[in-house]
Every structure is written in structure tokens, then in C-alpha cells.
Write an enzyme that holds these catalytic residues in place. Structure first.
Site, PDB file in Angstrom:
ATOM      1  N   ASP A  50      17.077  -5.756  53.519  1.00  0.00           N
ATOM      2  CA  ASP A  50      17.348  -6.177  52.148  1.00  0.00           C
ATOM      3  C   ASP A  50      18.822  -6.499  51.903  1.00  0.00           C
ATOM      4  O   ASP A  50      19.697  -6.152  52.704  1.00  0.00           O
ATOM      5  CB  ASP A  50      16.944  -5.069  51.179  1.00  0.00           C
ATOM      6  CG  ASP A  50      15.433  -4.918  51.071  1.00  0.00           C
ATOM      7  OD1 ASP A  50      14.711  -5.554  51.862  1.00  0.00           O
ATOM      8  OD2 ASP A  50      14.989  -4.147  50.195  1.00  0.00           O
ATOM      9  N   HIS A  66      18.678  -2.320  55.567  1.00  0.00           N
ATOM     10  CA  HIS A  66      19.565  -3.231  54.831  1.00  0.00           C
ATOM     11  C   HIS A  66      20.426  -3.996  55.812  1.00  0.00           C
ATOM     12  O   HIS A  66      21.107  -3.382  56.643  1.00  0.00           O
ATOM     13  CB  HIS A  66      20.406  -2.449  53.829  1.00  0.00           C
ATOM     14  CG  HIS A  66      19.564  -1.860  52.737  1.00  0.00           C
ATOM     15  ND1 HIS A  66      18.821  -0.703  52.920  1.00  0.00           N
ATOM     16  CD2 HIS A  66      19.304  -2.289  51.476  1.00  0.00           C
ATOM     17  CE1 HIS A  66      18.145  -0.448  51.805  1.00  0.00           C
ATOM     18  NE2 HIS A  66      18.423  -1.389  50.906  1.00  0.00           N
TER      19      HIS A  66
HETATM   20 ZN   LIG Z   1      18.151  -3.949  47.513  1.00  0.00          ZN
END
Ligand SMILES: [Zn+2]
Ligand SMILES: *[C@@H]1O[C@H](CO)[C@@H](O)[C@H](O)[C@H]1NC(C)=O
Length: 418
Positions: A45, A197
Site C-alpha cells: 500500500d 507497504h
Molecule cells: Zn494505506
């Protein structure tokens, strides 16, 4: 008109509309786990950011795929030229590109027009940069409610959650995050949908190599989220647009912020350029030849001269004479009088293709189009995407027909405007 009739008409219409490569377009819903056995989807992400390319490369080198849930204006502006290039790069490598909304605001704190705006701007960026309509949106922080789900559904997007969180952006050390991967293995899960991430340096340098090695050693397939669900990653695949000055994060919501005040909320649907509708132009029936895996790339003649190279380039919006081929008998013609030509008639694997003035009876220019393959007529040799690379400028070659993905070409028709 009865309800039943309307219903069956809609079904028929959707069957006609389906993009040929769609396996199964799910009704938008909330996914918090994979479906297919033995699949693990690693999802990343908050990018695009500076580690995207390296993460993409690590998966590619391992014969694996990742999924990226991107923001438009978070760690960077997606319209920064470096980020545009990185997003195109990861997409071309076959990884899944999905929405994480424009500014990473918590959608549950926003009004309906603000939620629509947060989705619109991301859809617009993907339409411009990649020519795709995303089929998945991951709500920031995983926070959503019924209103958010129905707004996403109306825009054709499923909500994408996860069932394992490495905590890589929540203060977990790499050892703690690695412990999560080890837990996945110890639990002998059938599948897993894992949150990471791409914005964390140690995720790129440490977690990604750790996870790829661990899961592959246990026999799991590392696939995109769409693949682990058995659905299509995109609602539609069209063509990227030409960059203009309007590709900017100026005048858009800042990271964490929403539209309103001086920033008008965008509640509609962005412009989308489809390869399946003919662009207007003087030549209405050109054939564009795409690697089947990437409709945004076109078989391109480097110039209108004998011996000019034939390569892969981004499809030009509106259609270009350098990419508009004409199927004429066994010939693939371009610029009216040039033909796709096996250089010097050399049959060796890896011989790069050229264009040459068409000559009747020249067997170097005869091709048999069958399904998605383009075969040198009379030979067990096929037009082949060198190394499977869709990098701009990659030269196209011939190779023994294998039926493999590098030899799958999709033809679409359209106009040539320039
Ligand atoms: Zn996020
Ligand atoms: C952090 O790591 C621990 C230990 O591996 C794990 O239990 C936890 O789920 C991880 N995630 C977060 C968000 O803390």
C-alpha cells in the site's frame, strides 16, 4: 416491459460487453481473504514511492506477482514523472495496480461527494497513466461502512482488505513482521492475503526477499490478489492518454485531506480511452497489434524506411501511422507499402524483425494469423516478444512457436489520427 425481461436484457448486454480476456467479473463486494488454494497474495500500500521498481523486480525475478494499492497524493504525487514511469513499469511487469484512494483520508470521516472524489481522482490517474479502470479499492486504514461499499460498488470496485497484517508501517520491527510470515506458514493456511507497504525501505530490502523465499519454499504460488480470487484485476483495459499540464496534484486534496472549499468535489467518472472503440481519424481500419498481456503496448515500426526496426512502444492515443497495420492477404502492411519482414529470411531464434517494401511472393513477408499467434507462413516460427519485455524500444523477434505468452498477440482495430 416485465422485470424478468429487463433482467435478461441486462444479462445479455453484459455478455456482449465483456472484454474477451475477462475470466470472471465479480459483482463488487468486500474481499478479506483469498479463495484459491495454495495462493498467497502479497499486497503493498501507500505508493507509488521510490521502492516500487525494486519490489516489482524482486517479484519478477522470482516468477511471482504482487499487488500495489496506490494513492495519487500521499508519499509523492503520482504525476511526478518518476512516479508515472514507475507505475507504468510495475504494470508492464504484470503486477496488479489498484486504488488506495487519492489522498489516503479515512473515508469513514468523509461525505459522499468527498468519498466519490477520493475514488474519482485515483481512477482518473489510472485512466491517464495506464489506460485501466481499477476493479479494487483498498480503503485507507481498512476503514469502511455500507455507504463506502455501495459507492465503490457503483463505480465497479470491490473493497480489498486482508487477513494477515505484517504491521510494517505500524512500528513492527522487521523481525516482528517476519514472525507474521512465519505464523502464516505455521498455520498451514490454504491461502493468505497479506498487507505490507511499498513505502518502507526495510520492506523492500528485507521483508520482500524473506517472504518470497519462505512462501515459495513451502510451495505457495505468489500471485496477485485478483488471481487468488479468480477474478479480473481491472474493469476495463484501454489505452493510456497523452500527458498534459492537467496531470498535476496542484489544486487536489493534500495527503490526508478531502475536497471541499476551494477544491471542487469530482463525483462523476473520468475520461477513459478504450482500444475497442475506433478513434476518429482519416484511416478508419488500421489494425493495432498488442502483446496480449499488455493492451497499452503496440507493435511499432521505428520509421518508414526499408530496414527500420519493429519494436514495442506505448500505444499512441488516437492511433499512429507507426502502429496502424493492415492485414492484406498474408502480409502485415504499414505506411501503405511496407511489410513486416523476417530480416534476411534468417530462421534463427532471436532474429529481430524489420519492415521492408512489400513485394508480391516474398516469403519473408508472409504471416499466418491464427488465434493470438502470428506465425511465419510455412514455418514453425512465430512472432515473439523478446524476453517478454514490454519496455519501450524492445525489438520484436522470431522464435520457434511455443504457444507461450511471449507469442500471444491481440489485434484491435481503430483509426489513425497522426
Ligand atoms: Zn494505506
Ligand atoms: C506486528 O508483529 C506482531 C508479532 O509478529 C504481530 O502479532 C502483529 O500482528 C503485527 N502487526 C501489527 C499491526 O502490530
Amino acid at each position: 416491459m416485465s422485470t424478468r425481461f429487463v433482467f435478461s436484457t441486462l444479462l445479455a448486454a453484459s455478455a456482449v460487453w465483456a472484454h474477451p480476456h475477462l475470466e470472471y467479473r465479480a459483482t463488487p463486494q468486500v474481499y478479506d481473504a483469498c479463495i484459491n488454494a495454495n495462493d498467497i497474495a502479497l499486497t503493498f500500500d501507500d505508493g507509488p514511492w521510490i521502492y516500487l521498481r525494486d519490489i516489482s523486480d524482486q517479484f519478477t525475478a522470482a516468477g511471482a506477482k504482487a499487488s500495489f494499492f496506490m494513492n495519487g497524493n500521499n508519499w509523492d504525487c503520482i504525476y511526478n514523472p518518476d512516479r508515472i514511469a514507475d507505475v507504468k513499469y510495475a504494470y508492464a511487469a504484470g503486477h496488479q495496480i489498484s486504488s488506495h484512494t487519492w489522498s489516503h483520508a479515512d473515508l469513514t470521516s468523509l461525505s459522499t461527494p468527498q468519498i466519490q472524489d477520493a475514488m474519482f481522482r485515483m481512477e482518473e490517474a489510472f485512466s491517464r497513466i495506464l489506460g485501466i479502470k481499477p476493479a479494487f479499492m483498498r480503503p485507507p486504514f481498512g476503514d469502511y461502512n455500507d455507504n463506502i461499499q455501495s459507492i465503490a460498488a457503483a463505480r465497479g470496485q470491490s473493497l480489498a482488505l486482508w487477513d494477515w497484517d505484517t504491521g510494517d508501517a505500524d512500528g513492527n520491527t522487521t523481525a516482528q513482521s517476519e514472525a507474521v510470515y512465519n505464523d502464516v506458514v505455521s498455520a498451514k493456511v490454504s491461502n493468505a492475503l497479506i498487507l505490507e507497504h511499498e513505502t518502507e525501505q526495510t520492506t523492500d530490502s528485507t521483508l520482500v526477499p524473506f517472504a518470497i523465499k519462505l512462501f515459495q519454499s513451502k510451495g505457495y504460488n505468489l500471485v496477485t490478489m485478483a488471481q487468488c480470487l479468480g477474478v479480473d484485476p481491472y474493469q476495463a483495459i484501454g489505452v493510456p492518454q497523452q500527458q498534459t499540464a492537467s496531470w498535476t496534484c496542484d489544486g487536489t486534496p493534500d495527503p490526508g485531506a478531502a475536497c471541499g472549499g476551494s477544491i471542487a468535489c469530482e463525483t462523476g467518472t473520468p475520461v477513459f480511452s478504450s482500444t475497442t472503440t475506433a478513434p476518429s481519424g482519416p484511416t478508419p481500419t488500421a489494425t493495432f497489434i498488442h502483446p496480449t498481456a499488455n493492451a497499452a503496448k503496440c507493435l511499432t515500426a521505428a520509421s518508414n524506411t526499408d530496414g527500420a526496426a519493429v519494436e514495442i512502444e506505448d500505444c499512441v492515443s488516437g492511433g499512429s501511422t507507426t502502429q496502424g497495420w493492415t492485414v492484406s492477404g498474408s502480409n502485415l502492411q504499414i505506411f501503405g507499402s511496407k511489410c513486416l519482414d523476417v530480416t534476411n529470411g534468417v530462421t534463427t531464434n532471436g532474429n529481430k524483425m524489420q519492415i521492408w517494401t512489400c513485394a508480391a511472393g516474398n516469403t519473408n513477408q508472409m504471416w499466418t494469423l491464427s488465434g493470438n499467434t502470428i506465425q511465419w507462413s510455412g514455418q514453425s516460427i512465430c512472432l515473439d516478444l523478446t524476453d517478454g519485455s514490454v519496455t519501450d524500444g524492445n525489438l520484436v523477434q522470431i522464435w520457434t512457436c511455443t504457444g507461450g505468452p511471449n507469442q500471444q498477440w491481440t489485434r484491435t482495430t481503430g483509426g489513425v489520427a497522426n
